[in-house]
Design a protein around this motif. Structure first.
Motif, PDB file in Angstrom:
ATOM      1  N   LEU A 138      -4.480   6.662  -2.220  1.00 33.41           N
ATOM      2  CA  LEU A 138      -4.001   5.331  -1.862  1.00 33.41           C
ATOM      3  C   LEU A 138      -3.877   4.434  -3.081  1.00 33.41           C
ATOM      4  CD1 LEU A 138      -6.077   4.501   1.344  1.00 33.41           C
ATOM      5  CD2 LEU A 138      -3.732   5.384   1.189  1.00 33.41           C
ATOM      6  N   PHE A 187       0.874   5.577   0.102  1.00 30.93           N
ATOM      7  CA  PHE A 187       0.198   6.860   0.265  1.00 30.93           C
ATOM      8  C   PHE A 187       0.815   7.790  -0.778  1.00 30.93           C
ATOM      9  CE2 PHE A 187      -0.160   4.893   4.405  1.00 30.93           C
ATOM     10  CZ  PHE A 187      -1.352   5.340   4.944  1.00 30.93           C
ATOM     11  N   LEU A 225       0.865  -1.173   0.000  1.00 31.48           N
ATOM     12  CA  LEU A 225       0.000   0.000   0.000  1.00 31.48           C
ATOM     13  C   LEU A 225       0.899   1.219   0.000  1.00 31.48           C
ATOM     14  CD1 LEU A 225      -3.165   0.806   1.956  1.00 31.48           C
ATOM     15  CD2 LEU A 225      -1.216   2.328   2.203  1.00 31.48           C
ATOM     16  N   ALA A 269      -4.251   1.778   7.050  1.00 30.36           N
ATOM     17  CA  ALA A 269      -4.008   3.085   6.425  1.00 30.36           C
ATOM     18  C   ALA A 269      -4.991   4.131   6.940  1.00 30.36           C
ATOM     19  CB  ALA A 269      -4.105   2.969   4.900  1.00 30.36           C
ATOM     20  N   LEU A 316      -8.661  10.576   2.553  1.00 33.74           N
ATOM     21  CA  LEU A 316      -8.077   9.544   1.703  1.00 33.74           C
ATOM     22  C   LEU A 316      -8.934   9.422   0.453  1.00 33.74           C
ATOM     23  CD1 LEU A 316      -7.298   6.812   4.384  1.00 33.74           C
ATOM     24  CD2 LEU A 316      -5.648   8.281   3.188  1.00 33.74           C
ATOM     25  N   THR A 323      -8.935   7.575  -3.800  1.00 35.36           N
ATOM     26  CA  THR A 323      -8.287   6.752  -4.811  1.00 35.36           C
ATOM     27  C   THR A 323      -9.182   6.696  -6.040  1.00 35.36           C
ATOM     28  OG1 THR A 323      -7.039   4.709  -5.201  1.00 35.36           O
ATOM     29  CG2 THR A 323      -9.212   4.479  -4.167  1.00 35.36           C
TER      30      THR A 323
END
Length: 173
Positions: free
Chosen positions: A89, A73, A71, A110, A122, A124
């Motif tokens: 992410l 960031f 993973l 996370a 967060l 994505t």
């Protein structure tokens, strides 16, 4: 199968690249159409920072040197400082460890760790055909923020991209 994670080291980069490259042929997880090299990912790895934009590797409990996923960031959008409160992410898993809880472990960790990085949000992007990844993120409190129609062309297969996100820490209330 119980999983753990740790900060990635330079020795992990070949395994990270192998895991990423294993996702390319299925055309559901990345818009890269050809495998990438360790050399091409070196700058990406070198610019990650444990206190700001770390890269974690997943492993089976009791086997911390065996990389089963990762993973990262990532900077959000164009990486301008005003976006530093948001991390993009990326989660990729070794084919033998997909659907076994590794992704849920990494994503849950996370979410919990993001505020320690100064991250409040967060996000994505996920190819719309990747229902498994969309389901994973939605199960962890992410919501669909938008859909970019037809922006990906994967060898003639046109795909929408779904943007998902969620607040973390005190902003998650």
């Amino acid at each position: 199968m119980p999983y753990g994670h740790r900060l990635a080291t330079a020795e992990d980069l070949p395994a990270i690249v192998d895991i990423y490259n294993s996702a390319i042929p299925n055309r559901t997880s990345t818009c890269d159409l050809e495998p990438v090299s360790v050399a091409s990912r070196q700058e990406w790895f070198d610019t990650s920072r444990p206190d700001h934009r770390p890269i974690w590797v997943g492993h089976e409990t009791g086997s911390p040197r065996t990389v089963t996923g990762y993973l990262s960031f990532e900077p959000f959008l164009n990486g301008r400082r005003g976006y530093d409160v948001t991390a993009d992410l990326a989660v990729y898993l070794h084919p033998d460890h997909r659907g076994r809880g590794q992704g849920a472990h990494l994503l849950g960790e996370a979410i919990a760790h993001a505020p320690k990085l100064g991250v409040r949000t967060l996000a994505t992007t996920i190819l719309a055909g990747n229902e498994t990844s969309i389901g994973l993120f939605l199960a962890h409190g992410f919501r669909e923020w938008g859909r970019l129609p037809g922006v990906a062309d994967l060898d003639g297969v046109i795909q929408d991209v779904v943007l998902v996100g969620r607040p973390v820490g005190d902003t998650a209330r």
